[in-house]
Design a protein around this motif. Structure first.
Motif, PDB file in Angstrom:
ATOM      1  N   LEU A   1       0.627  -1.340   0.030  1.00 48.52           N
ATOM      2  CA  LEU A   1      -0.060  -0.046   0.134  1.00 48.52           C
ATOM      3  C   LEU A   1       0.688   1.264   0.009  1.00 48.52           C
ATOM      4  O   LEU A   1       0.245   2.329  -0.308  1.00 48.52           O
ATOM      5  N   GLN A   2       2.308   1.142   0.514  1.00 50.99           N
ATOM      6  CA  GLN A   2       2.962   2.304   0.398  1.00 50.99           C
ATOM      7  C   GLN A   2       3.524   2.562  -0.979  1.00 50.99           C
ATOM      8  O   GLN A   2       3.893   3.921  -1.019  1.00 50.99           O
ATOM      9  N   GLY A   3       3.388   1.647  -1.787  1.00 50.30           N
ATOM     10  CA  GLY A   3       4.030   2.004  -3.162  1.00 50.30           C
ATOM     11  C   GLY A   3       3.002   2.452  -3.982  1.00 50.30           C
ATOM     12  O   GLY A   3       1.926   2.914  -3.725  1.00 50.30           O
ATOM     13  N   ASP A   4       3.674   2.797  -5.394  1.00 53.15           N
ATOM     14  CA  ASP A   4       2.487   3.277  -6.432  1.00 53.15           C
ATOM     15  C   ASP A   4       1.604   2.470  -6.675  1.00 53.15           C
ATOM     16  O   ASP A   4       1.597   1.237  -6.507  1.00 53.15           O
ATOM     17  N   GLU A   5       0.596   2.826  -7.673  1.00 55.26           N
ATOM     18  CA  GLU A   5      -0.540   1.835  -8.128  1.00 55.26           C
ATOM     19  C   GLU A   5       0.163   0.976  -8.971  1.00 55.26           C
ATOM     20  O   GLU A   5      -0.420  -0.242  -9.194  1.00 55.26           O
ATOM     21  N   LEU A   6       1.279   1.278  -9.936  1.00 58.28           N
ATOM     22  CA  LEU A   6       1.825   0.283 -10.946  1.00 58.28           C
ATOM     23  C   LEU A   6       2.441  -0.845 -10.066  1.00 58.28           C
ATOM     24  O   LEU A   6       2.028  -1.958 -10.342  1.00 58.28           O
ATOM     25  N   GLY A   7       3.081  -0.580  -9.151  1.00 61.41           N
ATOM     26  CA  GLY A   7       3.797  -1.808  -8.418  1.00 61.41           C
ATOM     27  C   GLY A   7       3.094  -2.375  -7.251  1.00 61.41           C
ATOM     28  O   GLY A   7       3.201  -3.480  -6.800  1.00 61.41           O
ATOM     29  N   MET A   8       1.600  -1.796  -7.153  1.00 66.93           N
ATOM     30  CA  MET A   8       0.909  -2.419  -5.905  1.00 66.93           C
ATOM     31  C   MET A   8       0.546  -3.876  -6.247  1.00 66.93           C
ATOM     32  O   MET A   8       0.473  -4.769  -5.615  1.00 66.93           O
ATOM     33  N   GLU A   9       0.076  -3.957  -7.556  1.00 68.46           N
ATOM     34  CA  GLU A   9      -0.356  -5.583  -8.007  1.00 68.46           C
ATOM     35  C   GLU A   9       0.740  -6.497  -7.818  1.00 68.46           C
ATOM     36  O   GLU A   9       0.655  -7.529  -7.618  1.00 68.46           O
ATOM     37  N   VAL A  10       1.900  -5.941  -8.338  1.00 68.67           N
ATOM     38  CA  VAL A  10       3.092  -6.832  -8.255  1.00 68.67           C
ATOM     39  C   VAL A  10       3.328  -7.051  -6.760  1.00 68.67           C
ATOM     40  O   VAL A  10       3.629  -8.415  -6.487  1.00 68.67           O
ATOM     41  N   ALA A  11       3.502  -6.157  -5.931  1.00 74.51           N
ATOM     42  CA  ALA A  11       3.787  -6.392  -4.502  1.00 74.51           C
ATOM     43  C   ALA A  11       2.810  -7.289  -3.902  1.00 74.51           C
ATOM     44  O   ALA A  11       3.104  -7.999  -2.972  1.00 74.51           O
ATOM     45  N   VAL A  12       1.422  -7.259  -4.254  1.00 76.53           N
ATOM     46  CA  VAL A  12       0.377  -8.259  -3.713  1.00 76.53           C
ATOM     47  C   VAL A  12       0.540  -9.451  -3.854  1.00 76.53           C
ATOM     48  O   VAL A  12       0.464 -10.485  -3.387  1.00 76.53           O
ATOM     49  N   GLY A  13       0.987  -9.580  -5.425  1.00 76.40           N
ATOM     50  CA  GLY A  13       1.282 -10.937  -5.870  1.00 76.40           C
ATOM     51  C   GLY A  13       2.484 -11.855  -5.239  1.00 76.40           C
ATOM     52  O   GLY A  13       2.536 -13.025  -5.226  1.00 76.40           O
ATOM     53  N   LYS A  14       3.446 -10.786  -4.903  1.00 78.85           N
ATOM     54  CA  LYS A  14       4.810 -11.574  -4.081  1.00 78.85           C
ATOM     55  C   LYS A  14       4.548 -11.664  -2.808  1.00 78.85           C
ATOM     56  O   LYS A  14       5.628 -11.855  -2.242  1.00 78.85           O
ATOM     57  N   SER A  15       3.285 -11.171  -2.093  1.00 82.35           N
ATOM     58  CA  SER A  15       3.475 -10.961  -0.805  1.00 82.35           C
ATOM     59  C   SER A  15       3.277 -12.300  -0.105  1.00 82.35           C
ATOM     60  O   SER A  15       2.852 -13.275  -0.589  1.00 82.35           O
ATOM     61  N   ASP A  16       3.500 -12.296   1.222  1.00 85.02           N
ATOM     62  CA  ASP A  16       3.834 -13.943   1.993  1.00 85.02           C
ATOM     63  C   ASP A  16       2.318 -14.175   2.493  1.00 85.02           C
ATOM     64  O   ASP A  16       1.470 -13.416   2.338  1.00 85.02           O
ATOM     65  N   ALA A  17       2.219 -15.512   2.657  1.00 87.04           N
ATOM     66  CA  ALA A  17       1.089 -16.258   3.290  1.00 87.04           C
ATOM     67  C   ALA A  17       0.879 -16.198   4.851  1.00 87.04           C
ATOM     68  O   ALA A  17       1.933 -15.972   5.267  1.00 87.04           O
ATOM     69  N   ALA A  18      -0.072 -16.772   5.096  1.00 87.64           N
ATOM     70  CA  ALA A  18      -0.295 -16.734   6.289  1.00 87.64           C
ATOM     71  C   ALA A  18       0.245 -17.944   6.932  1.00 87.64           C
ATOM     72  O   ALA A  18       0.611 -18.844   6.148  1.00 87.64           O
ATOM     73  N   VAL A  19       0.762 -17.747   8.260  1.00 86.05           N
ATOM     74  CA  VAL A  19       1.708 -18.862   8.927  1.00 86.05           C
ATOM     75  C   VAL A  19       0.652 -19.690   9.780  1.00 86.05           C
ATOM     76  O   VAL A  19       0.120 -19.312  10.587  1.00 86.05           O
ATOM     77  N   VAL A  20       0.391 -20.872   9.140  1.00 89.58           N
ATOM     78  CA  VAL A  20      -0.257 -21.886   9.697  1.00 89.58           C
ATOM     79  C   VAL A  20       0.544 -23.082  10.603  1.00 89.58           C
ATOM     80  O   VAL A  20       1.417 -23.801  10.058  1.00 89.58           O
ATOM     81  N   ARG A  21      -0.088 -23.314  11.901  1.00 89.91           N
ATOM     82  CA  ARG A  21       0.844 -24.012  12.870  1.00 89.91           C
ATOM     83  C   ARG A  21      -0.240 -25.098  13.568  1.00 89.91           C
ATOM     84  O   ARG A  21      -1.068 -24.366  14.273  1.00 89.91           O
ATOM     85  N   PRO A  22      -0.028 -26.071  13.345  1.00 89.26           N
ATOM     86  CA  PRO A  22      -0.910 -27.161  14.154  1.00 89.26           C
ATOM     87  C   PRO A  22      -0.247 -27.176  15.739  1.00 89.26           C
ATOM     88  O   PRO A  22       0.664 -27.553  15.879  1.00 89.26           O
ATOM     89  N   MET A  23      -1.409 -26.760  16.537  1.00 82.35           N
ATOM     90  CA  MET A  23      -1.056 -26.992  17.822  1.00 82.35           C
ATOM     91  C   MET A  23      -1.302 -28.217  18.857  1.00 82.35           C
ATOM     92  O   MET A  23      -0.732 -28.533  19.740  1.00 82.35           O
ATOM     93  N   LEU A  24      -2.483 -28.810  18.301  1.00 83.18           N
ATOM     94  CA  LEU A  24      -3.047 -29.921  18.944  1.00 83.18           C
ATOM     95  C   LEU A  24      -3.895 -30.943  18.232  1.00 83.18           C
ATOM     96  O   LEU A  24      -4.502 -30.199  17.499  1.00 83.18           O
ATOM     97  N   SER A  25      -3.399 -32.071  18.361  1.00 83.66           N
ATOM     98  CA  SER A  25      -4.049 -33.105  17.359  1.00 83.66           C
ATOM     99  C   SER A  25      -4.568 -33.980  18.350  1.00 83.66           C
ATOM    100  O   SER A  25      -4.352 -34.686  19.331  1.00 83.66           O
ATOM    101  N   THR A  26      -6.066 -34.207  18.150  1.00 84.40           N
ATOM    102  CA  THR A  26      -6.906 -35.041  19.122  1.00 84.40           C
ATOM    103  C   THR A  26      -7.545 -36.280  18.524  1.00 84.40           C
ATOM    104  O   THR A  26      -8.244 -36.817  19.052  1.00 84.40           O
ATOM    105  N   PHE A  27      -7.028 -36.689  17.198  1.00 85.83           N
ATOM    106  CA  PHE A  27      -7.385 -37.656  16.283  1.00 85.83           C
ATOM    107  C   PHE A  27      -6.384 -38.874  16.369  1.00 85.83           C
ATOM    108  O   PHE A  27      -5.475 -38.447  16.119  1.00 85.83           O
TER     109      PHE A  27
END
Length: 839
Positions: free
Chosen positions: A490-516
């Motif tokens: 969001l801090q960049g210009d409009e041209l580079g915003m789409e490219v920056a969003v495409g290269k952005s990181d994904a959410a970190v998913v961590r299993p904490m407990l398994s009951t199965f």
């Protein structure tokens, strides 16, 4: 300070988590134990009863709640409470809890929610809702095992009848005045607002997220599109987010209603000023664009918004002129706008969320709205208005959507204010990996129709952490990397915003407990997760399963996500040369061991790689004949000189290699001697010195733990007892208590005006009059007895007829007396008083 405290050991086998012997649901069905909430019980809570035509109950489970340092647990229709602070300070003492005595709660509890000020507890079952007044923090000092608590049923006409609609979710509104505004969502799409301090029976407002079907009409609509799974309250700082309610249907459709605020609200002043500036900026921007067909519709919408905000501004106190003032003010929804807010939706999901392979017709189960506190290093104008909507499905799918186009208010006016459907930008689709386990349950016959109801829980401490608990365990979603990537984009210009969003990181998913456990064919669903908000007590998360087993995990204050090394750090470890040097350096700086070979690796001389035994190819033409010429002689001389120079270089290289070899032999001997010295040194360290060091370290650890415990006790005592300054209301209340004490007990011991003295005087007067009153009572009883004996000769019918005739005679006698009085008056004759009538 709780790094060495294992809450799992402290709370293991705690009696507060034990199930009751038998619990029965509110509808009077077959009784079952808490431990049976596994494979078969999971379907019971989410599927229809064949003999019932109503809607299926919600599968949402939250039977634990935290209030500061207290933990509240529901077991069947029983509420239990214990102090975590006491358990932390005295882990070796006997484990106990207090039972909240609430006889009005005669239903199985499935949801708990503590109000913002920690005084009220919302208790919900499948069909009923109640509110319990929680005891004060000193309840642990009581001797009795039960604590009497006041409890009231909420909306009995709507939630306690035979035709009640199942409850999807209950939640306290954060802006309710006094923390007494309770929101109850039923699966038929009706959100009812109850102010328990005013009227707990009738709702103050009702929002309809599912329009009622008209008679003699047919709509080709799936039933899951008319069943609400959950709802969430919007958030924001300078927009309409806090006045928005989002609801998700079982089909996954999301709807919103804006504006909405409780009838009795407590709204911060700075928000009203910010909202006024926001609406004014919108109107100014629309005025600059000129007259267009779209601007006419927007002008009508902004006019209603301006009236709404102007009504809120008028409710602010006259002295509130500081736009940064965060004090809450009592407000009510504007009455100038008579029409109701319109339902907006369904939201367009752009792009469409990715469906999981092998999933058929997933049902949405929960929704949550998140906002983040922007760091100082980033901008404020764009990122403060960024919101994230997360939606969970029963197949383990979690959609992370960005609320880039903030929703704005709409009203049910004629003509309709139509600006199209709202939109959510789908950032990513997360797969928790539950489909293989669901398929295995179905294939192995553990459950004919597997059921799963994931619930989203937001972290009260970390804004970028979300927890999803379900039938197979617990997962943690860390969205900090998503926020940083989007902030940079969001801090960049409009041209580079789409490219920056495409290269952005994904959410970190961590299993904490398994009951199965697939091998043992055991499924132990998670029925509650709670995170205490008191960081002085613990920074952890408590997980409760259907078999009443508790699991505790520590949560770091800063999420330990892996960070990419910077350019400077990568440059220092790029080559093996620098790495070897850094490993040999001692912490003080000088090298711990200086080798004879130096730090540079051995490089063979260039002569070995450039040596050539072939003569130069540019021989003169005369060399091809047998004649000797000056050119041939010069060529032979230069060739011999070249060979002599190479021979000398080879000899020097040989001497250098031999010297290097001898130096390596010496270095090898030195390293062997050093190694022997280190081995002997290690042997010395492993001996008595090692044992002494271990004892010293253990003593230091014990002393450190004792200091931590002492610090915790001191901090707890300060938090409980220390009061730096009393407020004016507290001073007035203490003065009132002193005045009341003087009125009751008296200013002195023999104060005749005190209530105690007057009560004693009244008691003595009562004791004096009591014998005479008993004597009169005995005489009256004797008179009634005699009268009853006199009337024993007459029956009831005869006595009634005799009474009627007596009344008639009495009327005739009275008429004759009046006639005689008139005649005497005409004749001027004075008459005496008539004889009394005998009964």
């Amino acid at each position: 300070m709780d790094e060495d405290i294992d809450w799992t050991d402290i709370l293991r086998d705690h009696p507060i988590f034990k199930a009751k012997d038998e619990t029965s649901n509110a509808s009077g069905k077959a009784k079952m134990s808490e431990a049976d909430l596994a494979v078969s019980a999971l379907s019971k809570y989410t599927q229809l009863d064949p003999g019932d035509d109503g809607m299926s109950p919600s599968g949402r489970r939250q039977v634990m709640a935290a209030r500061d340092g207290d933990l509240i647990v529901a077991a069947g229709d029983e509420l239990r409470i214990t102090s975590l602070g006491e358990s932390k300070l005295n882990p070796g003492m006997s484990k106990s809890y207090k039972t909240l005595y609430t006889p009005n709660l005669a239903f199985e509890i499935t949801q708990l929610a503590v109000n913002p000020n920690g005084k009220l507890l919302a208790v919900a079952g499948e069909y009923q809702v109640a509110v319990v007044v929680l005891p004060k923090p000193g309840f642990a000092k009581l001797v009795t095992p039960n604590v009497d608590c006041k409890s009231i049923q909420v909306g009995q006409f709507y939630h306690a009848s035979a035709t009640s609609i199942p409850i999807a979710k209950v939640e306290w509104h954060p802006w309710g005045e006094g923390g007494s505004t309770l929101l109850v969502m039923t699966v038929d799409g009706k959100l009812r607002e109850y102010d328990v301090s005013v009227d707990p029976e009738e709702p103050q407002q009702t929002l309809l997220f599912v329009p009622e079907r008209k008679k003699r009409s047919y709509i080709a609509q799936d039933e899951t599109e008319r069943v609400v799974a959950s709802f969430a309250l919007g958030k924001g700082k300078a927009d309409w987010g806090p006045l928005t309610v989002y609801a998700v249907m079982k089909s996954g459709d999301i709807y919103a209603i804006c504006p909405y605020m409780p009838i009795n609200s407590s709204v911060p002043s700075d928000y009203v000023h910010s909202l006024d500036c926001f609406v004014a900026a919108k109107r100014q921007q629309l005025a600059q664009e000129g007259d267009t067909p779209e601007s006419d519709a927007l002008d009508a919408i902004y006019e209603y918004q301006h009236k709404y905000v102007a009504a809120l501004m008028k409710q602010l106190p006259s002295g509130t002129v500081d736009p940064t003032d965060t004090r809450p003010n009592s407000m009510h929804p504007p009455s100038t706008i008579k029409v109701k807010p319109a339902r907006q939706g369904p939201f367009l999901m752009q792009p469409a969320p990715r469906e999981l392979n092998g999933s058929e017709d997933p049902y949405a189960t929960d929704i949550a709205y998140l906002t983040f506190d922007v760091p100082e290093d980033f901008g404020e104008a764009d990122t403060e208005r960024l919101g994230i909507v997360t939606v969970a499905y029963d197949d383990g799918r979690v959609d992370v959507c960005l609320d880039v186009e903030k929703i704005e208010p709409k009203w049910d006016t004629k003509p309709k204010m139509d600006r199209g459907l709202p939109m959510l930008a789908v950032y990513e689709t997360i797969d928790l990996g539950l489909l293989p386990m669901l398929a295995r349950l179905s294939s192995e016959g553990m459950n004919d129709k597997p059921s799963n109801h994931p619930v989203i829980l937001t972290d009260p401490v970390h804004d970028d952490a979300v927890y999803v608990y379900h039938a197979f365990g617990l997962h943690a979603l860390h969205l900090g990397s998503v926020l940083q990537s989007l902030t940079t984009a969001l801090q960049g210009d409009e041209l580079g915003m789409e490219v920056a969003v495409g290269k952005s990181d994904a959410a970190v998913v961590r299993p904490m407990l398994s009951t199965f456990s697939g091998e043992q064919k055991v499924l132990n669903p998670v029925i509650s997760v709670v995170i205490p908000s008191d960081i002085y007590l613990t920074s952890g998360i408590f997980v409760l399963t259907s078999t009443r087993e508790i699991a505790c995990f520590s949560l770091m204050l800063d999420i330990d996500e892996p960070q990419e090394p910077s350019e400077e750090k990568s440059a220092t470890i790029e080559g093996p040369k620098d790495l070897s040097v850094s490993l040999r350096k001692s912490p003080e700086g000088p090298p711990a061991y200086v080798g004879l070979l130096g730090s540079d690796p051995y490089e063979p001389p260039e002569i070995y790689s450039n040596f050539s035994a072939q003569p130069p190819k540019d021989r003169p033409a005369a060399m091809r004949s047998d004649m000797i010429t000056p050119d041939s002689l010069r060529f032979l001389g230069s060739t011999i000189e070249h060979f002599v120079h190479q021979i000398g270089a080879v000899r020097l290289a040989q001497r250098h290699a031999e010297t290097r070899h001898e130096l390596q032999i010496q270095e090898y001997q030195r390293q062997q001697e050093k190694l022997q010295e280190l081995v002997s040194r290690c042997g010395e360290l492993k001996g008595a010195q090692h044992i002494a060091t271990l004892d010293k370290v253990k003593r230091l650890q014990d002393a450190q733990k004792a200091l931590f415990r002492r610090l915790d006790r001191t901090l707890q005592a300060m938090m409980r007892k220390v009061s730096p300054e009393l407020s004016q209301h507290e001073k007035k209340w203490f003065d009132e208590l002193k005045r009341m004490k003087g009125e009751v007990l008296g200013a002195t011991r023999y104060d005749e005006d005190s209530l105690a003295t007057r009560v004693n005087l009244l008691r003595r007067e009562y004791d004096r009059l009591l014998p005479s009153l008993k004597e009169l009572q005995a005489k009256e009883a004797e008179r009634k007895r005699r009268q009853a004996q006199n009337n024993q000769g007459l029956g009831l019918t005869q006595a009634f007829e005799l009474g009627e005739r007596s009344n008639e005679e009495r009327v005739r006698i009275h008429a004759l007396e009046e006639e005689i009085s008139r005649l005497a008056a005409r004749l001027d004759i004075s008459l005496g008083n008539p004889p009394p009538l005998r009964t």
